[in-house]
Scaffold this motif. Structure first.
Motif, PDB file in Angstrom:
ATOM      1  N   GLN A 239       0.812  -1.216   0.000  1.00 14.84           N
ATOM      2  CA  GLN A 239       0.000   0.000   0.000  1.00 14.84           C
ATOM      3  C   GLN A 239       0.847   1.269   0.000  1.00 14.84           C
ATOM      4  N   ARG A 288      -7.770   2.899   7.008  1.00 15.85           N
ATOM      5  CA  ARG A 288      -8.658   2.030   6.214  1.00 15.85           C
ATOM      6  C   ARG A 288      -7.843   1.082   5.335  1.00 15.85           C
ATOM      7  N   LYS A 289      -6.794   1.586   4.716  1.00 22.06           N
ATOM      8  CA  LYS A 289      -5.978   0.747   3.845  1.00 22.06           C
ATOM      9  C   LYS A 289      -5.252  -0.337   4.642  1.00 22.06           C
ATOM     10  N   ASP A 291      -6.310  -1.642   7.453  1.00 19.62           N
ATOM     11  CA  ASP A 291      -7.321  -2.632   7.850  1.00 19.62           C
ATOM     12  C   ASP A 291      -7.643  -3.589   6.711  1.00 19.62           C
ATOM     13  N   ARG A 292      -7.703  -3.079   5.481  1.00 23.76           N
ATOM     14  CA  ARG A 292      -7.930  -3.962   4.341  1.00 23.76           C
ATOM     15  C   ARG A 292      -6.789  -4.970   4.196  1.00 23.76           C
ATOM     16  N   ARG A 295      -7.153  -7.647   6.786  1.00 25.98           N
ATOM     17  CA  ARG A 295      -8.208  -8.584   6.395  1.00 25.98           C
ATOM     18  C   ARG A 295      -7.726  -9.530   5.293  1.00 25.98           C
ATOM     19  N   ALA A 296      -6.850  -9.002   4.401  1.00 24.82           N
ATOM     20  CA  ALA A 296      -6.335  -9.853   3.323  1.00 24.82           C
ATOM     21  C   ALA A 296      -5.546 -11.030   3.888  1.00 24.82           C
ATOM     22  N   TYR A 439     -12.895  -9.806  12.045  1.00 28.72           N
ATOM     23  CA  TYR A 439     -13.230 -10.402  10.763  1.00 28.72           C
ATOM     24  C   TYR A 439     -12.867 -11.894  10.774  1.00 28.72           C
TER      25      TYR A 439
END
Length: 444
Positions: A239, A288-289, A291-292, A295-296, A439
């Motif tokens: 990112q 936010r990035k 957290d993504r 989750r990945a 998650y």
């Protein structure tokens, strides 16, 4: 009526007369360091100074904060001069506490001494000022010992992880209109740097939960939490090119738990992250990035992930109308050639940024006589005259400019600094940035 210049001359003469006391106080704190929200002995040392000055005080604020008010002849505005109480943890520092590892590797001891010095200088002239001066020893500027602070939070003993944020929440800045505080910096010229912006930060406590199994006999039965974490870190790294250069995003992480034994697939893995950025909006975007990416890692391995986001610092943007006042006094005292107006943007953080959300702040820097990197085992204040006596003078002189002649200087600063958040809105902002999210990576 006594002129401002005459008042400032008297203030500086008194600080010079008290210089040995100021230097000794800074050295005493340096040799007796304590970390944030644990500064009980440091607070007692501040209290002793206030008592010797004949000042009434309040203590135990956000645990260890100490606050004394010096009344002016009228109560039009209130200027606070702040001093940090806390230290870092650097066990191999030459002045580290041998039992705790606490050490003043950021110069906060000199900040407390400059607060005292400014108060000593101003005390004889308070009856000629149209406002009050609050001397405020504030706790826990450093964002460390998070496990312990989170436990205090869960017990209801505090809500915010940092001293000024917690003091704002508790209303301890409601009776103050603006604040001055001087941090230490390097060895020599500039002897003072008047202004600079700094990043805000968010902290993430991340836990991946998978399923353990024998690493040799039955690895196919496991869900490897450590590999989920490793993939998530790689996704965070991917990112980095998406962040704007102007946002000054910094992301760091530390794996705090990676498994129990190499012979077993780890069923749990944990890390701590810090996201820094120049604005609140950039902090939220980076969060936010991240957290993504977390989750990945969860999805790739089929693990669960819990992301606990806690607000650290809000970005620092000093108020130039107040900086103008301090800048003029520092140049009168030190000379133009020894003063730098703007030190640029810092990737580090300070909770003075939080205070700047609710009132005008100035956060100059003063030389310390030491060119080692701050927060290193080689950094400490070598010259308390540079680091404490000099800023005591230019902060006290600035208080005179702000509070003399009907506190007209303070009124101009408030008018020209623009709108600020009320306490409730500030607290709501910090709470909005906090979150706990969970998650499941195996969900379709």
């Amino acid at each position: 009526m006594t002129s401002k210049d005459e008042l400032k001359a008297r203030v500086c003469a008194e600080i010079d007369r008290q210089a040995e006391r100021i230097v000794a106080f800074g050295d005493e704190i340096m040799r007796n360091p304590e970390t944030g929200f644990r500064e009980h002995d440091t607070a007692r040392r501040v209290i002793k100074q206030f008592v010797d000055m004949g000042l009434e005080y309040r203590s135990g604020l956000a645990g260890t904060g100490v606050k004394a008010r010096m009344p002016g002849r009228s109560r039009r505005r209130t200027v606070s001069i702040l001093g940090e109480l806390d230290s870092l943890l650097i066990s191999d520092h030459p002045y580290a506490d041998p039992g705790t590892g606490a050490a003043h590797a950021c110069g906060h001891n000199a900040m407390a001494a400059s607060m005292l010095g400014a108060g000593l200088g101003l005390q004889p002239v308070m009856d000629e000022l149209d406002g009050d001066v609050v001397l405020f020893g504030v706790p826990a500027e450093e964002c460390i010992e998070l496990d312990w602070r989170m436990a205090l939070r869960e017990a209801g003993d505090l809500e915010f992880m940092l001293g000024k944020a917690e003091l704002i929440r508790l209303g301890e800045f409601d009776d103050i209109d603006m604040a001055l505080i001087t941090h230490t910096e390097g060895a020599g010229d500039p002897l003072a740097t008047m202004s600079g912006t700094a990043n805000g930060s968010l902290i993430k406590r991340v836990r991946f939960v998978g399923r353990s199994a024998h690493a040799g006999n039955e690895p196919w039965s496991a869900v490897n939490a450590s590999k989920a974490l490793t993939l998530a870190v790689s996704a965070v790294d991917a990112q980095r090119e998406t962040f704007r250069d102007s946002d000054m995003v910094r992301i760091s992480h530390l794996i705090t738990h990676g498994g129990e034994a190499v012979s077993a697939i780890p069923g749990a893995a944990e890390m701590e992250m810090m996201i820094r950025a120049r604005t609140v909006e950039a902090m939220e975007d980076a969060s936010r990035k991240v957290d993504r990416a977390l989750r990945a890692g969860s999805v790739a391995l089929g693990a669960e992930v819990e992301i606990n986001t806690v607000t650290g610092y809000l970005p620092l943007v000093p108020d130039e109308p107040l900086v103008d006042v301090v800048d003029a006094n520092s140049r009168d005292m030190l000379g133009d050639e020894h003063v730098l107006r703007h030190g640029g943007h810092l990737g580090s953080s300070t909770d003075v940024g939080d205070l700047g959300r609710v009132m005008p702040v100035a956060h100059p820097f003063a030389a310390s006589g030491n060119d080692a990197p701050m927060h290193s085992n080689g950094y400490f204040v070598r010259d308390h005259v540079l680091a404490a006596v000099n800023p005591a003078k230019f902060m006290a002189m600035s208080a005179v400019d702000l509070l003399a002649d009907g506190a007209s200087g303070a009124e101009e600063v408030i008018r020209d600094s623009g709108p600020k958040l009320g306490r409730d809105d500030y607290v709501a902002l910090r709470r909005r940035l906090d979150s706990v999210r969970r998650y499941r990576g195996d969900e379709e």
